[in-house]
Write a protein that holds these residues in place. Structure first.
Motif, PDB file in Angstrom:
ATOM      1  N   GLN A 194      -5.945   8.932  -7.396  1.00 13.94           N
ATOM      2  CA  GLN A 194      -5.977   8.979  -5.952  1.00 13.94           C
ATOM      3  C   GLN A 194      -6.595   7.637  -5.183  1.00 13.94           C
ATOM      4  N   SER A 228      -3.667   5.223  -5.334  1.00 18.31           N
ATOM      5  CA  SER A 228      -2.818   5.687  -4.322  1.00 18.31           C
ATOM      6  C   SER A 228      -3.274   5.311  -3.076  1.00 18.31           C
ATOM      7  N   THR A 229      -4.621   5.373  -2.875  1.00 18.15           N
ATOM      8  CA  THR A 229      -5.166   5.117  -1.468  1.00 18.15           C
ATOM      9  C   THR A 229      -5.326   3.510  -1.259  1.00 18.15           C
ATOM     10  N   ARG A 283      -1.773   2.228  -0.379  1.00 18.08           N
ATOM     11  CA  ARG A 283      -1.663   2.665   0.995  1.00 18.08           C
ATOM     12  C   ARG A 283      -2.301   1.604   1.956  1.00 18.08           C
TER      13      ARG A 283
END
Length: 181
Positions: free
Chosen positions: A35, A38-39, A42
């Motif tokens: 996570q 992924s963050t 982004r």
């Protein structure tokens, strides 16, 4: 009754503090790392998009400033192009060896036609009020008030034409106005 309701709702902060933290399992830890990755990806994409948008805005601002500077620099280009033939005609008239009064008058009339065409092309309009027209302070400048056999505050005589560029006053027409009876 309110005391019972207040006691029934547990405070989330005290409830979390009272329970010991559960040890994280390797599955939970790898899920959290995924996570986080992924963050961060982004965030990097968003930052890149923001920087590109900022650069585009700066480029547009710079181009707009350059366009405005060019517009100021070359604003009179069209008018200058229209005036060059007028100057050429005047210079040719001065080169004539033995001008007659008739040829001079004809040359001046032709040059005036060229000048009027240049004015018209560049939206330079004459303000020439007729005798008896209502005095318009936005277009006329009355330099004298004279007794006349016409309505007060009307044009008696035009001393000098005025001019407008498109809808903007360049020079008001200088007139005399009729005095109130």
């Amino acid at each position: 009754m309110q005391d019972q309701e207040n006691q029934a709702v547990p405070n989330p902060e005290t409830a979390a503090a009272a329970e010991p933290a559960a040890p994280s399992t390797p599955d939970q830890q790898s899920s959290l790392e995924e996570q986080l990755a992924s963050t961060e990806a982004r965030l990097a994409e968003t930052h890149d998009a923001f920087m590109r948008a900022k650069a585009d805005c700066e480029n547009m601002r710079r181009r707009a400033q350059e366009d405005v500077a060019k517009a100021h620099k070359f604003a009179v280009e069209s008018f200058a192009e229209a005036m060059v033939p007028v100057k050429d005609s005047l210079e040719m008239a001065l080169k004539v060896e033995a001008p007659t009064l008739e040829s001079l008058k004809e040359g001046v009339e032709m040059t005036l036609k060229q000048l009027n065409a240049a004015f018209e092309k560049n939206r330079l309009l004459e303000i020439l009020p007729a005798q008896g027209d209502k005095l318009d302070p936005n277009k006329h400048q009355a330099v004298a008030v004279v007794p006349a056999d016409q309505e007060a505050n009307t044009v008696v005589a035009v001393l000098q034409k005025g001019y407008m560029i498109a809808d903007r006053l360049l020079r008001p027409a200088i007139v005399t106005a009729a005095q109130a009876k």
